[in-house]
Design a protein around this motif. Structure first.
Motif, PDB file in Angstrom:
ATOM      1  N   THR A   1       0.821  -1.208   0.000  1.00 22.35           N
ATOM      2  CA  THR A   1       0.000   0.000   0.000  1.00 22.35           C
ATOM      3  C   THR A   1       0.856   1.260   0.000  1.00 22.35           C
ATOM      4  N   LYS A   2       0.218   2.362  -0.388  1.00 23.09           N
ATOM      5  CA  LYS A   2       0.893   3.661  -0.424  1.00 23.09           C
ATOM      6  C   LYS A   2       0.003   4.692   0.272  1.00 23.09           C
ATOM      7  N   GLY A   3       0.557   5.395   1.269  1.00 23.82           N
ATOM      8  CA  GLY A   3      -0.167   6.485   1.912  1.00 23.82           C
ATOM      9  C   GLY A   3      -1.150   6.074   2.994  1.00 23.82           C
ATOM     10  N   THR A   4      -1.032   4.843   3.499  1.00 24.13           N
ATOM     11  CA  THR A   4      -1.948   4.375   4.541  1.00 24.13           C
ATOM     12  C   THR A   4      -1.177   3.774   5.705  1.00 24.13           C
ATOM     13  N   CYS A   5      -1.890   3.576   6.806  1.00 25.89           N
ATOM     14  CA  CYS A   5      -1.282   2.948   7.979  1.00 25.89           C
ATOM     15  C   CYS A   5      -0.990   1.470   7.732  1.00 25.89           C
ATOM     16  N   SER A   6      -1.845   0.817   6.952  1.00 24.62           N
ATOM     17  CA  SER A   6      -1.536  -0.567   6.584  1.00 24.62           C
ATOM     18  C   SER A   6      -0.403  -0.522   5.559  1.00 24.62           C
ATOM     19  N   THR A   7       0.401  -1.573   5.540  1.00 28.85           N
ATOM     20  CA  THR A   7       1.560  -1.591   4.652  1.00 28.85           C
ATOM     21  C   THR A   7       1.432  -2.596   3.517  1.00 28.85           C
ATOM     22  N   ARG A   8       0.518  -3.567   3.692  1.00 32.88           N
ATOM     23  CA  ARG A   8       0.406  -4.622   2.688  1.00 32.88           C
ATOM     24  C   ARG A   8      -0.990  -5.220   2.723  1.00 32.88           C
ATOM     25  N   ILE A   9      -1.450  -5.657   1.556  1.00 40.91           N
ATOM     26  CA  ILE A   9      -2.714  -6.378   1.449  1.00 40.91           C
ATOM     27  C   ILE A   9      -2.437  -7.662   0.670  1.00 40.91           C
ATOM     28  N   THR A  10      -2.910  -8.790   1.194  1.00 39.23           N
ATOM     29  CA  THR A  10      -2.827 -10.042   0.459  1.00 39.23           C
ATOM     30  C   THR A  10      -4.245 -10.557   0.249  1.00 39.23           C
ATOM     31  N   PHE A  11      -4.449 -11.230  -0.860  1.00 34.78           N
ATOM     32  CA  PHE A  11      -5.772 -11.775  -1.173  1.00 34.78           C
ATOM     33  C   PHE A  11      -5.636 -12.796  -2.286  1.00 34.78           C
ATOM     34  N   ASP A  12      -6.669 -13.610  -2.420  1.00 35.51           N
ATOM     35  CA  ASP A  12      -6.738 -14.565  -3.516  1.00 35.51           C
ATOM     36  C   ASP A  12      -7.728 -14.037  -4.546  1.00 35.51           C
ATOM     37  N   LYS A  13      -7.368 -14.186  -5.816  1.00 30.70           N
ATOM     38  CA  LYS A  13      -8.262 -13.794  -6.902  1.00 30.70           C
ATOM     39  C   LYS A  13      -8.438 -14.986  -7.827  1.00 30.70           C
ATOM     40  N   ALA A  14      -9.681 -15.427  -7.981  1.00 31.61           N
ATOM     41  CA  ALA A  14      -9.996 -16.545  -8.868  1.00 31.61           C
ATOM     42  C   ALA A  14     -10.031 -16.061 -10.317  1.00 31.61           C
ATOM     43  N   GLU A  15     -10.046 -17.008 -11.232  1.00 30.62           N
ATOM     44  CA  GLU A  15     -10.081 -16.669 -12.658  1.00 30.62           C
ATOM     45  C   GLU A  15     -11.303 -15.840 -13.029  1.00 30.62           C
ATOM     46  N   ASP A  16     -12.405 -16.031 -12.307  1.00 32.53           N
ATOM     47  CA  ASP A  16     -13.623 -15.266 -12.614  1.00 32.53           C
ATOM     48  C   ASP A  16     -13.654 -13.896 -11.931  1.00 32.53           C
ATOM     49  N   GLY A  17     -12.555 -13.529 -11.250  1.00 27.73           N
ATOM     50  CA  GLY A  17     -12.466 -12.221 -10.606  1.00 27.73           C
ATOM     51  C   GLY A  17     -12.958 -12.176  -9.177  1.00 27.73           C
ATOM     52  N   THR A  18     -13.345 -13.331  -8.621  1.00 26.40           N
ATOM     53  CA  THR A  18     -13.818 -13.374  -7.236  1.00 26.40           C
ATOM     54  C   THR A  18     -12.635 -13.222  -6.282  1.00 26.40           C
ATOM     55  N   ILE A  19     -12.816 -12.365  -5.280  1.00 28.46           N
ATOM     56  CA  ILE A  19     -11.782 -12.071  -4.294  1.00 28.46           C
ATOM     57  C   ILE A  19     -12.118 -12.766  -2.974  1.00 28.46           C
ATOM     58  N   THR A  20     -11.142 -13.451  -2.397  1.00 27.62           N
ATOM     59  CA  THR A  20     -11.309 -14.107  -1.102  1.00 27.62           C
ATOM     60  C   THR A  20     -10.028 -13.953  -0.283  1.00 27.62           C
TER      61      THR A  20
ATOM     62  N   VAL B   1      -8.913 -11.893   2.044  1.00 31.34           N
ATOM     63  CA  VAL B   1      -8.261 -10.582   2.126  1.00 31.34           C
ATOM     64  C   VAL B   1      -7.664 -10.407   3.524  1.00 31.34           C
ATOM     65  N   ALA B   2      -6.412  -9.983   3.577  1.00 30.52           N
ATOM     66  CA  ALA B   2      -5.740  -9.735   4.856  1.00 30.52           C
ATOM     67  C   ALA B   2      -4.861  -8.496   4.725  1.00 30.52           C
ATOM     68  N   PHE B   3      -4.984  -7.602   5.697  1.00 30.95           N
ATOM     69  CA  PHE B   3      -4.182  -6.385   5.746  1.00 30.95           C
ATOM     70  C   PHE B   3      -3.073  -6.555   6.766  1.00 30.95           C
ATOM     71  N   THR B   4      -1.915  -5.976   6.502  1.00 31.12           N
ATOM     72  CA  THR B   4      -0.819  -5.915   7.473  1.00 31.12           C
ATOM     73  C   THR B   4      -0.781  -4.485   7.987  1.00 31.12           C
ATOM     74  N   GLY B   5      -0.945  -4.334   9.311  1.00 29.92           N
ATOM     75  CA  GLY B   5      -0.977  -3.008   9.910  1.00 29.92           C
ATOM     76  C   GLY B   5      -2.340  -2.372   9.746  1.00 29.92           C
ATOM     77  N   GLY B   6      -2.438  -1.111  10.101  1.00 27.81           N
ATOM     78  CA  GLY B   6      -3.705  -0.395   9.980  1.00 27.81           C
ATOM     79  C   GLY B   6      -4.615  -0.624  11.173  1.00 27.81           C
ATOM     80  N   CYS B   7      -5.848  -0.218  11.046  1.00 28.78           N
ATOM     81  CA  CYS B   7      -6.861  -0.340  12.105  1.00 28.78           C
ATOM     82  C   CYS B   7      -7.405  -1.757  12.111  1.00 28.78           C
ATOM     83  N   ASN B   8      -6.892  -2.577  12.978  1.00 25.49           N
ATOM     84  CA  ASN B   8      -7.144  -4.010  12.987  1.00 25.49           C
ATOM     85  C   ASN B   8      -8.619  -4.382  12.887  1.00 25.49           C
ATOM     86  N   GLY B   9      -9.450  -3.861  13.758  1.00 23.25           N
ATOM     87  CA  GLY B   9     -10.867  -4.230  13.760  1.00 23.25           C
ATOM     88  C   GLY B   9     -11.579  -3.807  12.495  1.00 23.25           C
ATOM     89  N   ASN B  10     -11.340  -2.574  12.062  1.00 21.46           N
ATOM     90  CA  ASN B  10     -11.991  -2.079  10.850  1.00 21.46           C
ATOM     91  C   ASN B  10     -11.561  -2.873   9.618  1.00 21.46           C
TER      92      ASN B  10
END
Length: 80
Positions: free
Chosen positions: A7-26, A28-37
């Motif tokens: 990421t750029k310009g945010t408290c979180s530093t990284r986002i990981t996620f899986d993307k299927a061939e049909d574009g479905t996203i599952t 999702v995990a953020f590193t850093g940032g507002c944990n609960g939100n």
């Protein structure tokens, strides 16, 4: 396929996620940032198509910053 986005310009530093061939996203995990939100954002977008996520979250800001963790997620899923 698993994707990692630094990421750029945010408290979180990284986002990981899986993307299927049909574009479905599952798994999702953020590193850093507002944990609960960001856990909530991750649950809300789980199973959505990348374009849906982009349309809902792109342009969302955080305070005086021109971006947010949600906006960065929108950019990440479209870049993937």
């Amino acid at each position: 396929m698993t994707h990692t986005y630094n990421t750029k310009g945010t408290c979180s530093t990284r986002i990981t996620f899986d993307k299927a061939e049909d574009g479905t996203i599952t798994n999702v995990a953020f590193t850093g940032g507002c944990n609960g939100n960001l856990k909530a954002v991750s649950k809300l977008v789980d199973g959505m198509k990348a374009l849906e996520i982009y349309e809902k979250l792109h342009g969302n800001t955080c305070g005086s910053r021109p971006t947010s963790c949600a906006d960065q997620l929108a950019k990440a899923v479209m870049e993937a």
